[in-house]
Design an enzyme around this catalytic site. Structure first.
Site, short mmCIF file in Angstrom:
data_model
loop_
_atom_site.label_atom_id
_atom_site.label_comp_id
_atom_site.label_asym_id
_atom_site.label_seq_id
_atom_site.Cartn_x
_atom_site.Cartn_y
_atom_site.Cartn_z
N GLU A 59 0.96 -1.31 -0.46
CA GLU A 59 -0.15 -0.03 0.09
C GLU A 59 0.74 1.24 0.02
O GLU A 59 0.54 2.42 -0.63
CB GLU A 59 -0.95 -0.12 1.26
N HIS A 128 -11.91 -4.17 9.58
CA HIS A 128 -12.51 -4.04 7.88
C HIS A 128 -13.28 -3.43 7.67
O HIS A 128 -14.61 -3.55 6.85
CB HIS A 128 -12.95 -5.04 7.32
C1 LIG Z 1 -2.99 -4.29 4.18
C2 LIG Z 1 -3.89 -5.33 3.84
N1 LIG Z 1 -4.23 -5.09 2.13
C3 LIG Z 1 -5.11 -5.91 1.80
C4 LIG Z 1 -5.42 -6.80 2.35
C5 LIG Z 1 -6.60 -7.89 1.29
N2 LIG Z 1 -6.43 -8.99 1.73
C6 LIG Z 1 -6.96 -9.77 2.80
S1 LIG Z 1 -6.15 -11.33 1.99
C7 LIG Z 1 -5.00 -11.10 0.66
C8 LIG Z 1 -3.99 -11.64 0.21
C9 LIG Z 1 -3.85 -12.47 0.50
O1 LIG Z 1 -2.71 -12.90 0.51
P1 LIG Z 1 -1.46 -14.11 1.21
O2 LIG Z 1 -0.61 -13.49 2.02
O3 LIG Z 1 -0.72 -15.19 0.17
O4 LIG Z 1 -1.99 -15.21 1.86
P2 LIG Z 1 -3.43 -16.33 1.33
O5 LIG Z 1 -4.55 -15.73 1.26
O6 LIG Z 1 -3.09 -16.65 -0.11
O7 LIG Z 1 -3.26 -17.13 2.41
C10 LIG Z 1 -5.42 -9.65 0.75
C11 LIG Z 1 -4.98 -8.34 -0.26
C12 LIG Z 1 -5.66 -7.32 3.52
N3 LIG Z 1 -6.13 -7.90 4.78
N4 LIG Z 1 -4.25 -6.14 4.02
#
Ligand SMILES: Cc1ncc(C[n+]2csc(CCOP(=O)(O)OP(=O)(O)O)c2C)c(N)n1
Ligand SMILES: Cc1ncc(C[n+]2csc(CCOP(=O)(O)OP(=O)(O)O)c2C)c(N)n1
Ligand SMILES: [Mg+2]
Ligand SMILES: [Mg+2]
Lengths: 325, 312, 325, 312
Positions: A59, A128
């Protein structure tokens, strides 16, 4: 006129402006492949492949890059995913975007737009559910729009994409699926102008976003109590339309400010303080502020509903104000 | 380089005389980096600078009169007295701002790169940042972002071995900062930042790669901060012998000797250059001192292009 | 009693508490080697080598690690270097520290203290001059202390280092070298209690930090105009001492709120709104809020002085309020 | 592993039946990571988890009754209904919280490590995080910080190849996330995250190193997210054939076959285990369903230990 959802209206605005101006481009997390979490990008699917794309979860880089892109002549529009995640990159906004034009003595035009969902919805819980517009009202340097209807979002996003100043737009999650009338022909809505969503004579209610709709519901129910609310949708929170509010208060002599964000040190306090400063003698009763309880947003819907203000808070406040409770 | 050096020496003196307010971070000893990099750029290329940014401005073509006036907080300064040393910018020569936030310029530089990529011009954007900045989240996010989108950005790490009071190795978990390029699958190289020709060569290669859509490069230019972190720094965290040692390696003297050896310049020509520069600096100081202070109410301008309805 | 500086008093508090409780440790940027930019760590030089150390420039990790350390039983005290740089790591505060106890249903005690300098001083310009306490007043989950004298900082830091809740402490840069009396013997100051720095009968001034001293100067000068200010130093901004303020307003019937941070949506708005809600009938005049102009802090001292409020703003407001202008 | 799987299947079904509010992110397909890592830990070791955290809780010894009740938002839940799926925590078994912020747990884990180091106990702290989280500033700052102070922290990257709709290679500029260990001069290793024994071995080595003051390790456990990002995800960004292919490699089936081959368990014993687990899950659901909703006013508790004077 056609009847479309808030999402669709937002999508139309983006599409029309991107067609009109090829310096506009848009990026963020999870927007390009599914048309955006709330569908705002559906109308763009397949169009402008170089001008809409997904980014890493970074971000600070996302928001800061919008500034850089604006400085080289582009008009970036960035989605911040959830308003809560503004915090993970907020230095790029508060310390950079909000300050660079001023610090450099007016060099450059920061035509950039940050937009995304905020607010309480469906047990999304503490990380959220936030509404944090007040922070940007406090720290000078970015304009804030918070439209509440399909008509408003379309006209205000279009205006914002033509503005030469940085703008942040908050869209309440619960609004995306709401429908409303939108003209067939092109229109723009100027920033900084409130919209009186309902005229009334007894109490002025100053509000935005989801709370506009709660206020309208409250007004409906209060009819039977003989209380007539005037509902002012600020639409632009910075700069906010003081003239419209003061004029209304001079008529009704009573003011309620209703927002979803935390009550303490929320922007309602700014409106209340300003009105008591500038229209002290018009006030027949203390100004009432309505906002969330000062706790993080809990998960359980019982708790969430208790913490989050709604029409009932407005009804109660209005009755109290009219001496009926 | 010499122009930077002389500007900085003047700034230091003026600050110590109490004529300049705020914080001043001097670029003395690091001049070869700005000079070497900027020699590879066009006027319409962009850079983002740091809190130690005077050298970048001068090398990119900034006007020292306007710079000096800004240091004095005068209305004729680059920022009309609103920015000061840490926020000098000249968008017209591509300097997108010094930055008081460590790492703050990196996201801005990749944004410039993103804009360039979408506009499809052949410009480049350069991000200058310190060894300390290489430990910020902004560094990581920006390099990954630039790599993923193959942005025309060159990252120039000015490793002057200190982040204010902290020695590089006390806070930075990698021997060469350029080794971090591996994390982003981009070329990374460490060079002698006190050798202006070495800087030029490395920057040229990286800038050409960026123009040719070859994506970003991380260049670590090793140098040494010969002065305190800021003017007035008591500098209790390092030995004077260390400082003295590095004065023997400072870039300008080395380069002058080379130029004489290679018979490109002789001592007389060098003296002439120095004299001309001294005069320019004196001019700049005079310009600044003779310039008016801003009027108080000017504080309420320049925030927005359109401030209709805004309550100051 | 002895007369020492604000810095020295702060240093004494830290030293005494670290000697008393070996779970306290402290870290940040540039604190260990020179005794801290403003000298607060001088008394610690050479002591507790494992419990005071410098970190990389990694604010999100610094603030977030304080949370982790608290959860495993330690009492971290972190210096945030300049309040502006809270923004580079603020998610660790607003989304983590402020929420985790609540989100987990009250598990754990977050005994951690974030502290550091804020405020305007000597042309530090827009990225090194902010006061952002209002943000933490708005977002629930961290207590805020803002002491204005050596006596207060010592007693409040000591209390904070024994508290089981997260606390953020802002210390105005201009205060560090100010001297004041401090008892020889140990003392603690409870959080949440305002201190009436001067009693008076005409106007209540609610303030904190550097503005306490400006208010005292203003009070001195206003004597010759026959205006008698009562000056309330809140000291703790969250929770703030509403009772003391209301009691004072009931006596003076007039209220000025003076802070250095931006006037718009600053915490003064919260106080003003609350007082007009809860003591409407005690007010003989509109509440006046004093704060900085709503722009980033400019560099030139001419501009900086214009933007930053001082005693003159208070004098002008007081005279206006008493109908003398 | 099987307990996690069954818990997740139940949660999925309950969500689809409309019985659970909020967001649910399932750990199905990734169970071997939590199981393998947690087998190397003691109860008083710490972990920080993610938004996809049920598996971590269960493997670390969390109580599934309290978990299920929390998913239902009931007052008997781990967080009294205040947290929900994304914020489940049990400090008493060392789980310092799931986290709705991507990368949010990393700074907390290094803080736990810092506390351990200063207390001089032999505990360790584990940070779980996804491939997407490896692009956040928090990742970089935390690894550098942990390395500099040689903290007893193990970083477990759960590379399930997606960050919600984004494929890992579209947003992550390095082939193996473990290669980023070089940037911090710490050991980095990539392992098959669907092989519980491989996870165990790698984690054991890293945890022992951490306990022996050998500093942090970065382990990348490659796996695959067999379900949508969250329950209800339309999953338009990948092919069903890809998903089917990975179902053939899911960890539980592989491990069961191994156990049978090595004659550690026979099918009947496995069936018994499954039956027992099914009952436990049913119990948990019953516990949750029969538990009371919180009272509205309970929203105004648990923020501070001492809330004297605080206005809600
Ligand atoms: C700082 C932040 N940015 C965006 C999000 C929205 N978001 C939630 S889960 C996710 C993807 C996360 O990917 P990863 O770290 O690979 O974990 P996975 O869901 O694959 O276990 C996103 C973009 C968030 N929760 N926090
Ligand atoms: C985000 C942030 N944190 C802390 C500071 C305070 N600070 C100013 S300069 C500096 C050291 C920077 O070191 P480096 O990046 O190596 O640059 P150098 O000063 O050596 O040129 C620090 C810690 C800051 N300006 N910004
Ligand atoms: Mg350095
Ligand atoms: Mg993933």
């Amino acid at each position: 006129m056609k009847t479309i959802t808030f999402s669709e209206a937002l999508g139309e605005a983006i599409l029309e402006e991107m067609q009109r101006d090829d310096t506009i481009f848009t990026y963020g997390e999870d927007i390009a492949k599914q048309g955006g979490i709330f569908g705002a990008y559906k109308s763009l699917l397949g169009k402008f492949p170089n001008r809409i794309f997904d980014t890493p979860i970074s971000e600070e880089a996302i928001y800061g890059s919008a500034l850089g892109a604006a400085l080289v002549g582009m008009r970036p529009m960035v989605e911040f995913h959830f308003s809560d995640f503004l915090f993970t990159g907020i230095q790029s906004i508060t310390l950079q975007i909000e300050k660079i034009r001023y610090m450099t003595g007016g060099q450059g035009k920061l035509h950039l737009l940050l937009r995304g969902p905020d607010g309480v919805s469906n047990s999304a819980a503490a990380q959220h559910s936030e509404s944090i517009e007040t922070i940007f009202m406090h720290i000078p340097g970015i304009k804030i729009i918070i439209p509440s209807t399909p008509y408003d979002i379309k006209g205000m996003i279009k205006t914002s994409l033509r503005s030469d100043d940085p703008i942040i737009c908050f869209e309440h999650k619960s609004l995306y699926s709401q429908k409303g009338e939108v003209p067939e022909e092109e229109y723009l809505i100027p920033l900084g102008k409130a919209d009186i969503k309902k005229e009334g004579k007894d109490i002025t209610v100053v509000t935005i976003s989801r709370m506009v709709h709660e206020s309208l519901k409250a007004a409906n129910e209060l009819v039977k109590d003989g209380i007539d609310l005037e509902i002012i949708d600020l639409r632009t929170l910075l700069p906010w339309d003081k003239e419209t509010v003061i004029k209304s208060v001079q008529k009704t002599n009573r003011l309620i400010i209703a927002h979803e964000t935390w009550r303490r040190a929320g922007w309602g306090a700014e409106i209340a303080s300003t009105i008591q400063e500038e229209a002290f003698d018009s006030l027949d009763a203390p100004i009432i502020r309505i906002g969330a309880y000062n706790v993080p947003m809990p998960f359980s819907s019982v708790l969430q509903n208790f913490v989050t203000p709604d029409k009932q808070n407005i009804i109660t406040a209005a009755k109290k104000m009219m001496g009926e409770m | 380089m010499q122009k930077i050096r002389k500007f900085e020496q003047a700034a230091e003196q003026l600050f110590l005389e109490g004529k300049l307010p705020g914080f001043i971070h001097l670029y003395i000893g690091e001049e070869a980096i700005a000079a070497g990099v900027m020699a590879t750029l066009n006027k319409n290329d962009y850079i983002t600078s740091t809190h130690r940014g005077h050298g970048h401005m001068i090398a990119k073509g900034g006007d020292i009169n306007l710079m000096m006036a800004e240091l004095f907080g005068k209305t004729t300064g680059y920022c009309k007295g609103k920015g000061g040393s840490m926020h000098i910018a000249d968008f017209s020569v591509g300097v997108l701002g010094a930055n008081g936030v460590v790492g703050g310029g990196l996201p801005i530089a990749i944004g410039a790169g993103l804009g360039i990529k979408i506009k499809e011009t052949s410009q480049v954007a350069i991000a200058f940042f310190g060894d300390g900045a290489a430990n910020t989240g902004a560094f990581h996010e920006s390099l990954n972002f630039a790599s993923i989108f193959r942005l025309p950005v060159v990252f120039i790490n000015e490793n002057n071995q200190y982040a204010s009071t902290a020695k590089k190795q006390e806070t930075t978990s990698v021997e060469n900062i350029s080794d971090r390029a591996i994390s982003y699958s981009i070329p990374g190289v460490t060079i002698d930042g006190n050798n202006v020709l070495a800087v030029y060569e490395a920057a040229k290669e990286a800038v050409e790669r960026a123009r040719d859509k070859g994506g970003p490069t991380l260049i670590e230019a090793k140098t040494y901060r010969l002065k305190g972190h800021f003017v007035g720094d008591p500098t209790k965290y390092r030995e004077q012998t260390e400082v003295n040692n590095f004065w023997g390696k400072e870039p300008i003297n080395i380069f002058e000797k080379q130029l004489i050896n290679w018979e490109i310049l002789n001592q007389k020509e060098i003296n002439n250059i120095n004299e001309r520069l001294d005069n320019q600096i004196l001019e700049a100081i005079k310009f600044a001192e003779n310039s008016p202070e801003p009027l108080p109410e000017e504080a309420l301008t320049d925030l927005f292009v359109d401030d209709t309805g805004y309550d100051y």
